[in-house]
Design an enzyme around this catalytic site. Sequence first.
Site, PDB file in Angstrom:
ATOM      1  N   ASN A  10      23.776  33.035  35.755  1.00 46.70           N
ATOM      2  CA  ASN A  10      24.472  33.980  34.880  1.00 46.70           C
ATOM      3  C   ASN A  10      24.657  33.322  33.507  1.00 46.70           C
ATOM      4  OD1 ASN A  10      26.703  35.175  33.513  1.00 46.70           O
ATOM      5  ND2 ASN A  10      27.257  36.256  35.380  1.00 46.70           N
ATOM      6  N   HIS A  13      28.102  33.211  29.464  1.00 49.46           N
ATOM      7  CA  HIS A  13      28.960  32.334  28.670  1.00 49.46           C
ATOM      8  C   HIS A  13      28.221  31.631  27.537  1.00 49.46           C
ATOM      9  CE1 HIS A  13      32.381  33.547  30.783  1.00 49.46           C
ATOM     10  NE2 HIS A  13      31.818  33.271  31.935  1.00 49.46           N
ATOM     11  N   ARG A  21      31.362  32.582  16.913  1.00 58.66           N
ATOM     12  CA  ARG A  21      31.079  32.418  15.488  1.00 58.66           C
ATOM     13  C   ARG A  21      30.362  33.624  14.891  1.00 58.66           C
ATOM     14  NH1 ARG A  21      31.383  27.080  13.301  1.00 58.66           N
ATOM     15  NH2 ARG A  21      33.380  26.378  14.067  1.00 58.66           N
ATOM     16  N   HIS A  46      26.100  40.291  32.539  1.00 60.29           N
ATOM     17  CA  HIS A  46      27.099  41.360  32.656  1.00 60.29           C
ATOM     18  C   HIS A  46      27.285  41.993  31.277  1.00 60.29           C
ATOM     19  CE1 HIS A  46      31.507  42.419  34.037  1.00 60.29           C
ATOM     20  NE2 HIS A  46      30.836  43.470  33.631  1.00 60.29           N
ATOM     21  N   ARG A  48      29.455  44.053  29.425  1.00 58.87           N
ATOM     22  CA  ARG A  48      30.810  44.605  29.555  1.00 58.87           C
ATOM     23  C   ARG A  48      31.009  45.747  28.584  1.00 58.87           C
ATOM     24  NH1 ARG A  48      34.446  40.833  32.512  1.00 58.87           N
ATOM     25  NH2 ARG A  48      36.054  42.344  32.023  1.00 58.87           N
ATOM     26  N   ARG A  52      32.023  41.814  25.032  1.00 49.65           N
ATOM     27  CA  ARG A  52      32.642  40.548  24.592  1.00 49.65           C
ATOM     28  C   ARG A  52      31.680  39.372  24.651  1.00 49.65           C
ATOM     29  NH1 ARG A  52      36.822  39.367  29.510  1.00 49.65           N
ATOM     30  NH2 ARG A  52      37.622  41.377  28.839  1.00 49.65           N
ATOM     31  N   HIS A  53      30.663  39.458  25.504  1.00 51.73           N
ATOM     32  CA  HIS A  53      29.652  38.389  25.486  1.00 51.73           C
ATOM     33  C   HIS A  53      28.245  38.981  25.340  1.00 51.73           C
ATOM     34  CE1 HIS A  53      30.064  39.188  29.788  1.00 51.73           C
ATOM     35  NE2 HIS A  53      31.115  38.410  29.943  1.00 51.73           N
ATOM     36  N   GLU A  76      24.829  43.195  35.844  1.00 47.14           N
ATOM     37  CA  GLU A  76      26.178  43.497  36.341  1.00 47.14           C
ATOM     38  C   GLU A  76      26.771  44.567  35.446  1.00 47.14           C
ATOM     39  OE1 GLU A  76      28.472  39.968  36.412  1.00 47.14           O
ATOM     40  OE2 GLU A  76      27.165  38.991  37.838  1.00 47.14           O
ATOM     41  N   THR A 106      38.172  37.356  33.206  1.00 44.92           N
ATOM     42  CA  THR A 106      36.880  37.439  33.859  1.00 44.92           C
ATOM     43  C   THR A 106      37.009  38.465  34.976  1.00 44.92           C
ATOM     44  OG1 THR A 106      35.201  36.168  35.072  1.00 44.92           O
ATOM     45  CG2 THR A 106      37.484  35.472  35.358  1.00 44.92           C
ATOM     46  N   THR A 107      35.970  38.642  35.782  1.00 40.87           N
ATOM     47  CA  THR A 107      36.033  39.640  36.856  1.00 40.87           C
ATOM     48  C   THR A 107      36.916  39.072  37.962  1.00 40.87           C
ATOM     49  OG1 THR A 107      33.800  40.228  36.215  1.00 40.87           O
ATOM     50  CG2 THR A 107      34.610  41.184  38.254  1.00 40.87           C
ATOM     51  N   GLU A 157      27.776  41.522  47.342  1.00 39.90           N
ATOM     52  CA  GLU A 157      28.005  40.179  46.807  1.00 39.90           C
ATOM     53  C   GLU A 157      29.480  39.881  46.986  1.00 39.90           C
ATOM     54  OE1 GLU A 157      26.163  38.994  43.159  1.00 39.90           O
ATOM     55  OE2 GLU A 157      27.794  37.615  42.672  1.00 39.90           O
ATOM     56  N   HIS A 196      31.054  33.685  42.008  1.00 40.83           N
ATOM     57  CA  HIS A 196      32.262  33.591  41.188  1.00 40.83           C
ATOM     58  C   HIS A 196      32.980  32.273  41.447  1.00 40.83           C
ATOM     59  CE1 HIS A 196      34.857  35.523  38.223  1.00 40.83           C
ATOM     60  NE2 HIS A 196      35.724  34.630  38.666  1.00 40.83           N
ATOM     61  N   GLY A 218      27.490  31.119  37.035  1.00 35.54           N
ATOM     62  CA  GLY A 218      27.440  31.083  35.582  1.00 35.54           C
ATOM     63  C   GLY A 218      28.331  30.033  34.956  1.00 35.54           C
ATOM     64  N   HIS A 219      29.629  30.274  34.983  1.00 36.05           N
ATOM     65  CA  HIS A 219      30.572  29.480  34.197  1.00 36.05           C
ATOM     66  C   HIS A 219      30.417  27.980  34.412  1.00 36.05           C
ATOM     67  CE1 HIS A 219      34.587  27.832  33.170  1.00 36.05           C
ATOM     68  NE2 HIS A 219      34.444  28.645  32.149  1.00 36.05           N
TER      69      HIS A 219
HETATM   70  N1  PXP Z   1      28.708  37.349  40.357  1.00 39.21           N
HETATM   71  C1  PXP Z   1      29.355  38.363  39.737  1.00 39.21           C
HETATM   72  C2  PXP Z   1      29.217  39.747  40.294  1.00 39.21           C
HETATM   73  C3  PXP Z   1      30.114  38.121  38.569  1.00 39.21           C
HETATM   74  O1  PXP Z   1      30.746  39.148  37.966  1.00 39.21           O
HETATM   75  C4  PXP Z   1      30.151  36.823  38.045  1.00 39.21           C
HETATM   76  C5  PXP Z   1      30.894  36.554  36.776  1.00 39.21           C
HETATM   77  O2  PXP Z   1      32.190  36.909  36.888  1.00 39.21           O
HETATM   78  C6  PXP Z   1      29.472  35.804  38.716  1.00 39.21           C
HETATM   79  C7  PXP Z   1      28.758  36.096  39.880  1.00 39.21           C
HETATM   80  C8  PXP Z   1      29.461  34.404  38.222  1.00 39.21           C
HETATM   81  O3  PXP Z   1      30.737  33.852  38.226  1.00 39.21           O
HETATM   82  P1  PXP Z   1      30.968  32.456  37.500  1.00 39.21           P
HETATM   83  O4  PXP Z   1      30.668  32.660  36.062  1.00 39.21           O
HETATM   84  O5  PXP Z   1      32.388  32.153  37.788  1.00 39.21           O
HETATM   85  O6  PXP Z   1      30.020  31.474  38.138  1.00 39.21           O
END
Ligand code: PXP
Length: 244
Positions: A10, A13, A21, A46, A48, A52-53, A76, A106-107, A157, A196, A218-219
């Site tokens: 993902n 970020h 910026r 995602h 949104r 925002r991103h 997403e 976040t979600t 998921e 997540h 992702g994060h």
């Molecule tokens: N899966 C889904 C459906 C998500 O919405 C997200 C981001 O919130 C992720 C996976 C990845 O989560 P993270 O960025 O915490 O790894």
Amino acid sequence: MTHPVRLGVNIDHVATVRNARGGIHPDPVRAAREALAAGADGITAHLREDRRHITDADIDALSALCAGAGRPLNLEMAVTEEMLAIALRHRPHAACLVPERREEVTTEGGLAVAGHEARIAPVVKALADAGMRVSLFIEPSLEQVEAAHAVGAQVVEFHTGRYCHLSGDDRAVEFERLQTAAGRAADLGLEVHAGHGLDYGTAADMMAIPEIRELNIGHFLIGEAVFVGLTAAIHRMRAAMDAN
Ligand code: PXP
């Protein structure tokens, strides 16, 4: 090479940092290209409601990149008319329906499917009829799994945020909840994914649940990339997933 459990990366970020910026750097599409070259099995993004991103232009470019690379894009999206129209226009490989509230960082939890079947089922059908693999991002509860099956989803998921935040006995209880929900989902013919808050350790933990076919991360990976680079972070994640 096809791995037994797919790793979706993902790249939201990267766009978060870019947007801080308001310019064009760092480019999430460049990150996606690097992630695929490093062995990611697909890209997750995602779009949104508040942009925002990831932006609409990012989705255009990511669609082209993934199509050219022959790798899946997992979009997403919230359950809204606007997002449905965007998904139908792009027809990514997969669409993952997620809950969305503007005020959240976040979600923060899974989609409430149980009790909202009448709103969600037509969206699932429209996406599936257009050829997308439809996934629902839910809490690992039997009630939500059964509702996901009832509305015609192909994939669930599981939100692993609770598992990642808990420790000790509480974490063990949440792990059992994930195992039980994964078993039920597989019995119903649903493919099981998870994501997540996962890091090297918690992603490795998920490998002990045999029904899980894909992790979306992702994060942590984008944060690790600051220290070791995105390619190395993905290689280490792959190794952590393959070690168990
Ligand atoms: N899966 C889904 C459906 C998500 O919405 C997200 C981001 O919130 C992720 C996976 C990845 O989560 P993270 O960025 O915490 O790894």
